[in-house]
Design a protein around this motif. Structure first.
Motif, PDB file in Angstrom:
ATOM      1  N   GLU A  95      40.291 -41.502 -92.950  1.00 25.78           N
ATOM      2  CA  GLU A  95      39.652 -42.804 -92.697  1.00 25.78           C
ATOM      3  C   GLU A  95      38.304 -42.610 -92.012  1.00 25.78           C
ATOM      4  O   GLU A  95      37.316 -43.275 -92.355  1.00 25.78           O
ATOM      5  N   ARG A  96      38.242 -41.698 -91.060  1.00 27.07           N
ATOM      6  CA  ARG A  96      36.970 -41.433 -90.378  1.00 27.07           C
ATOM      7  C   ARG A  96      35.936 -40.855 -91.340  1.00 27.07           C
ATOM      8  O   ARG A  96      34.755 -41.184 -91.267  1.00 27.07           O
ATOM      9  N   LYS A 100      41.663 -42.762 -85.247  1.00 23.85           N
ATOM     10  CA  LYS A 100      41.909 -43.012 -86.670  1.00 23.85           C
ATOM     11  C   LYS A 100      42.215 -41.694 -87.379  1.00 23.85           C
ATOM     12  O   LYS A 100      41.809 -40.617 -86.924  1.00 23.85           O
ATOM     13  N   GLN A 154      34.616 -43.685 -93.554  1.00 24.31           N
ATOM     14  CA  GLN A 154      33.701 -44.523 -92.769  1.00 24.31           C
ATOM     15  C   GLN A 154      32.352 -43.833 -92.591  1.00 24.31           C
ATOM     16  O   GLN A 154      31.296 -44.473 -92.643  1.00 24.31           O
ATOM     17  N   GLY A 212      36.352 -42.527 -81.417  1.00 15.66           N
ATOM     18  CA  GLY A 212      36.733 -42.790 -82.793  1.00 15.66           C
ATOM     19  C   GLY A 212      37.767 -41.846 -83.346  1.00 15.66           C
ATOM     20  O   GLY A 212      38.034 -41.858 -84.557  1.00 15.66           O
ATOM     21  N   PHE A 213      38.412 -41.050 -82.490  1.00 14.98           N
ATOM     22  CA  PHE A 213      39.411 -40.084 -82.948  1.00 14.98           C
ATOM     23  C   PHE A 213      40.811 -40.671 -82.986  1.00 14.98           C
ATOM     24  O   PHE A 213      41.784 -39.937 -83.192  1.00 14.98           O
TER      25      PHE A 213
END
Length: 348
Positions: free
Chosen positions: A87-88, A83, A91, A80-81
């Motif tokens: 944004e992370r 993004k 989320q 997931g890095f």
């Protein structure tokens, strides 16, 4: 009261956000993250995927040379890095609002599942420490207050303060050497909460086996907590005993026992009772890292430490969110207990 409770609940939101923002920002700059660990494993010829070798590979990380750029991007996407940090973070907040704490990079399990797996160990250690501390410290503090300045007061103060000065893990090492099969006696087991054949034992044998295993770690954990509670109880009782209403009650001819238990007891226990909710809830969710490591107890303390070392960010942030939220709610309950115990306290 309800207006005060509502204000406190609303104040929890910026507090939680502040804690999460600081921790999330720190994780962005700490070297040896999951991407770097995976790249290091690929360079050393390891298989792609989480695991102990990947987790430990960060110590030997030497950059991304020799690894295809497409592979690096694929690894970033896997964790997931790929993004942007903002944004992370958003989320993550949305997931936390639904009480979805994420999935561990290393264990490949939901953080909730990990917490539930480790919680029984921390409950066992925490609750025994909590109850023994209160059951011994409060009566001892009362006895010291009634006999203030006596030989009993001096001797017990010496033992209590010596116990407080000895770190729990040092005492744990001494207990293992003396009674855990070290250099002297082998009366207690070295590790774990139960024996390997625990499920085959009868109910009575299970209880005995559990108490046999928990004796040394609880002793190492509880000794240091005696001093604070004992001296707090003693000082609270001494302060109340010297007040005018006690002198008036004695002048009316009331017996010393009646004065102590009917008049002094409730007022003197206010500091202890108000801290009771936090101490009780904390027993479920706090883990002693050194004690758990020393006695090979796989609890929340060890989980928190390993998640930081392995850069398992979902576990770090998820457990931090959960424990911070529980701590804030418990603090509110403790403040409300002030009013329940002492009606003179006003929310204004």
């Amino acid at each position: 009261m309800w207006a005060y409770v509502l204000r406190r609940l609303l104040l929890m939101i910026p507090t939680l956000l502040g804690v999460l923002i600081i921790t999330f920002a720190v994780t962005q700059f700490v070297p040896g993250g999951p991407v770097e660990q995976m790249v290091s494993q690929l360079k050393s010829g390891g298989a792609v995927g989480g695991g102990e070798s990947a987790a430990s590979g960060g110590a030997g990380y030497r950059g991304r040379q020799g690894v295809d750029r497409a592979q690096v991007e694929e690894i970033k996407k896997l964790y997931g890095f790929d993004k942007p940090p903002l944004e992370r973070f958003v989320q993550m907040l949305v997931s936390f609002a639904r009480f979805d704490l994420g999935k561990s990079f290393y264990h490949h399990k939901d953080v909730w599942e990990l917490v539930k797996e480790k919680l029984p160990v921390s409950i066992s250690l925490g609750l025994w420490t909590f109850f023994l501390s209160y059951l011994i410290s409060v009566p001892l503090g009362i006895a010291k207050a009634v006999r203030a300045g006596s030989r009993f007061d001096a001797i017990t103060s010496l033992f209590v303060l010596v116990g407080y000065a000895i770190p729990g893990f040092v005492l744990g090492v001494a207990l293992l050497v003396l009674f855990g099969g070290g250099s002297f006696l082998a009366w207690f087991p070295l590790r774990g909460l139960t024996s390997s054949n625990w499920h085959d034992l009868s109910l009575g044998a299970k209880v005995v086996d559990y108490l046999w295993h928990i004796a040394l770690p609880v002793t190492a954990s509880v000794l240091g907590s005696f001093a604070v509670l004992t001296m707090l109880t003693k000082n609270s009782f001494l302060e109340e005993i010297r007040k005018q209403y006690v002198l008036t009650a004695r002048a009316k001819g009331l017996g010393e026992r009646s004065v102590l238990w009917k008049h002094v007891f409730r007022n003197a226990l206010i500091p202890l009772i108000t801290g009771f909710p936090a101490a009780f809830i904390g027993a479920f969710f706090t883990g002693s890292l050194l004690i758990e490591t020393l006695f090979s107890l796989d609890g929340l303390g060890l989980l928190s430490y390993e998640s930081v070392i392995r850069r398992d960010y979902p576990v770090v942030l998820g457990t931090l969110y959960l424990f911070t939220l529980i701590g804030l709610v418990t603090k509110l309950i403790g403040d409300l207990c002030y009013v329940w115990v002492d009606p003179r306290v006003k929310f204004d």
